[in-house]
Write an enzyme that holds these catalytic residues in place. Structure first.
Site, short mmCIF file in Angstrom:
data_model
loop_
_atom_site.label_atom_id
_atom_site.label_comp_id
_atom_site.label_asym_id
_atom_site.label_seq_id
_atom_site.Cartn_x
_atom_site.Cartn_y
_atom_site.Cartn_z
N ARG A 1 -5.32 5.62 -7.78
CA ARG A 1 -5.03 7.20 -7.77
C ARG A 1 -4.76 7.83 -9.22
NH1 ARG A 1 -0.02 7.49 -3.94
NH2 ARG A 1 -0.36 9.97 -4.45
N LEU B 1 0.74 -0.99 -0.05
CA LEU B 1 -0.01 0.03 0.13
C LEU B 1 0.75 1.33 0.02
CD1 LEU B 1 -2.75 -0.73 2.73
CD2 LEU B 1 -3.00 -1.12 0.44
N ASP B 2 0.53 2.28 -0.75
CA ASP B 2 1.12 3.54 -0.54
C ASP B 2 1.37 3.93 1.05
OD1 ASP B 2 1.25 3.38 -3.17
OD2 ASP B 2 -0.41 4.71 -3.71
N LYS B 3 2.37 4.84 1.16
CA LYS B 3 2.55 5.16 2.42
C LYS B 3 1.60 5.92 3.23
CE LYS B 3 5.71 8.43 4.90
NZ LYS B 3 6.75 9.43 4.87
#
Length: 337
Positions: free
Chosen positions: A259, A156-158
């Protein structure tokens, strides 16, 4: 026989923990080498076999072979070296809280918080999920992800919150990675977006690749990228259609996929400062408090809400859900329905 392995394979700097030898039988003739080895070595995924080929750990008839598309012939002698797990220099960090949703001897499901990177970008970065997992699990993490990413099946992105799957052993990692590859591992996300996507449910199927000028950014291209498939549906329209809550189900797992896809369709995630294309007119009818909440939301409003997969040992289908984090809940409550 293992003794037939070409000397160049034996002399590699990376020593093998074990060797396996096979003689191709008639039923496998013309099968791709990577598919053949993944079939006769059930503990190895096809992706893992391809990596072993790339690294020169496989020989066909006493010669190193790196061609995964090689079609095997009856009587081919194939030797495969399985590298020993590489020791990790990663530091355990017991100060990072772990929200563990489920755990057994084979895997962990964690609910990741915002602001936490999944793995370090270098050995000096000790404040990541991986460092927390090492503190919690010790040596009980799969080595398939490599030295930097032990146990990590997907990322997962930060600043994305929500459910992540971590493998404790190589068998679990390979089994779960196969589900990820064949799209039987289901992941559902919830996002807060500018505007309302039209139609209210659809599949976005594009190619995605790295942006040529911005190395931290991805973009949609007509060719030359990797296939990216996002299935979305609008859950709720907010503020008279100026914002919306959108559910996204991933069929692929490209970097920044949701995104990029929603931004590409003109409906960026609130707070996504890398891809955000604000529809400023959407703010006009909001209260000052709601305008401030939208404009100052500090991260992409994206949460990994659900994950579903087959357990690598019990073969049971497991489903886990996670509530929206407080910051996204507050954002939604601030914007009028």
């Amino acid at each position: 026989m293992v003794s037939q392995l070409d000397k160049s394979l034996q002399d590699q700097e990376q020593l093998s923990a074990s060797m396996e030898a096979f003689t191709v039988e008639a039923e496998w003739v013309s099968t791709r080498l990577d598919k053949y080895l993944a079939s006769v070595s059930p503990t190895l995924s096809r992706t893992r076999v391809q990596r072993l080929l790339e690294e020169g750990h496989i020989a066909v008839n006493d010669a190193i072979c790196k061609d995964d598309s090689y079609r095997v012939k009856e009587g081919d002698k194939i030797c495969m070296g399985i590298p020993a797990p590489q020791p990790t220099d990663l530091v355990a960090n017991p100060t990072i809280p772990l929200d563990i949703v489920y755990e057994d001897d084979d895997l962990i499901v964690v609910n990741k918080q915002a602001g936490l990177s999944v793995h370090p970008v270098n050995m000096h970065d000790h404040h990541t999920l991986v460092n927390a997992l090492i503190s919690h699990c010790g040596d009980n993490l799969s080595g398939v992800g490599g030295v930097i990413r032990p146990g990590i099946v997907h990322r997962l992105d930060k600043d994305t919150t929500g459910l992540m799957l971590v493998a404790k052993n190589d068998h679990a990692h390979q089994f779960l990675s196969e589900q990820l590859a064949d799209r039987s591992l289901s992941r559902v996300y919830v996002a807060v977006c500018w505007g309302v996507p039209n139609p209210p449910f659809a599949t976005i199927n594009t190619q995605i690749t790295m942006h040529p000028q911005h190395r931290t950014k991805m973009r949609v291209v007509s060719q030359g990228g990797k296939e990216a498939i996002t299935n979305y549906r609008v859950l709720e329209s907010l503020a008279g259609g100026n914002f919306s809550i959108v559910e996204c189900r991933l069929s692929t797992g490209r970097t920044h996929q949701i995104r990029v896809h929603l931004s590409y369709r003109g409906h960026s995630l609130v707070g996504d400062h890398l891809y955000e294309k604000p529809l400023l007119k959407s703010l006009r009818n909001l209260s000052p408090a709601a305008q401030m909440a939208v404009k100052e939301f500090p991260r992409q409003a994206l949460h990994a809400k659900q994950i579903e997969f087959i357990h690598p040992v019990t073969q049971e289908k497991l489903t886990f859900d996670s509530q929206l984090p407080v910051d996204i809940q507050n954002l939604i409550h601030t914007i009028p329905s």
